[in-house]
Design a protein around this motif. Structure first.
Motif, short mmCIF file in Angstrom:
data_model
loop_
_atom_site.label_atom_id
_atom_site.label_comp_id
_atom_site.label_asym_id
_atom_site.label_seq_id
_atom_site.Cartn_x
_atom_site.Cartn_y
_atom_site.Cartn_z
N PRO A 98 26.90 67.78 15.66
CA PRO A 98 26.01 66.65 15.41
C PRO A 98 25.85 66.26 13.94
O PRO A 98 25.77 65.07 13.63
CB PRO A 98 24.66 67.12 15.99
N ARG A 99 25.81 67.21 13.04
CA ARG A 99 25.61 66.88 11.62
C ARG A 99 26.81 66.21 10.97
O ARG A 99 26.68 65.63 9.90
CB ARG A 99 25.27 68.14 10.84
N THR A 100 27.97 66.33 11.57
CA THR A 100 29.19 65.82 10.93
C THR A 100 29.86 64.70 11.72
O THR A 100 31.02 64.40 11.48
CB THR A 100 30.19 66.97 10.72
N SER A 168 21.70 60.46 13.58
CA SER A 168 21.39 61.90 13.65
C SER A 168 20.06 62.13 14.32
O SER A 168 19.13 61.36 14.16
CB SER A 168 21.38 62.47 12.24
N GLN A 169 19.96 63.21 15.09
CA GLN A 169 18.72 63.54 15.76
C GLN A 169 17.61 63.83 14.74
O GLN A 169 16.45 63.59 15.00
CB GLN A 169 18.93 64.78 16.66
N ASN A 170 17.99 64.30 13.58
CA ASN A 170 17.01 64.61 12.54
C ASN A 170 16.34 63.34 12.00
O ASN A 170 15.19 63.34 11.61
CB ASN A 170 17.65 65.37 11.38
N ARG A 171 17.08 62.24 11.96
CA ARG A 171 16.52 60.98 11.45
C ARG A 171 15.52 60.38 12.43
O ARG A 171 14.63 59.65 12.05
CB ARG A 171 17.63 59.97 11.20
N LEU A 172 15.70 60.66 13.71
CA LEU A 172 14.82 60.06 14.72
C LEU A 172 13.47 60.77 14.77
O LEU A 172 12.51 60.22 15.26
CB LEU A 172 15.48 60.13 16.10
#
Length: 173
Positions: A98-100, A168-172
């Motif tokens: 996911p991060r890349t 990215s899931q982190n941005r959401l």
């Protein structure tokens, strides 16, 4: 009150809730991005595996391409073969993690553009003899040229969808 009359609402505050349509559209697009992402990863893993299956034959095709550019094919045959296969595997891994994902989509797009451009260069600039590209090992036969370039251009569409559509899931959060 006038706004209620224009919109057809008669003081009903429950009608003022947001429509679910934007969420449905976003959900559909998210699935399209996922299909493109994992489809590209599967494609690159498949092509790498197919090339590994016929490794010596694929290396021979790479040698022909290298020799057509007036390079020492004996020296560069195996490094180029390994580089192509390794890059395809790395691209698939980048698309899966996911991060890349966006990096993977970028590498995929660059590879597709590079392979397509080289196919056209080989046929039209070098006037190379018809050569099966070995893109899918021996499973799907295709010759270098416009057909290969158009296929890669078509595969560029999912790569662009992934690049521009993935969040990215982190941005959401």
């Amino acid at each position: 009150m006038q706004a209620d009359a224009e919109s057809g609402r008669h003081g009903d505050t429950e009608n003022l809730t947001a429509s679910p349509r934007p969420r449905v559209t976003a959900s559909v697009f998210k699935w399209i991005v996922r299909i493109c992402r994992f489809g590209l990863a599967a494609l690159f893993l498949f092509t790498a595996g197919a090339k590994l299956w016929i490794l010596k034959e694929f290396a021979g095709k790479v040698a022909e391409l290298i020799s057509s550019m007036q390079m020492n094919y004996q020296r560069w045959q195996w490094p180029a073969t390994i580089a192509v296969i390794a890059t395809e595997i790395i691209t698939a891994i980048l698309l899966i993690i996911p991060r890349t994902v966006r990096v993977g989509a970028t590498v995929a797009a660059l590879m597709l553009i590079g392979f397509g451009a080289f196919a056209l260069y080989y046929v039209y600039a070098l006037h190379g003899e018809p050569l099966e590209c070995g893109c899918f090992g021996g499973i799907i036969a295709s010759q270098l040229g416009v057909k290969t370039a158009l296929r890669n251009l078509g595969l560029l569409i999912p790569a662009l969808i992934v690049f521009f559509g993935y969040r990215s899931q982190n941005r959401l959060r």
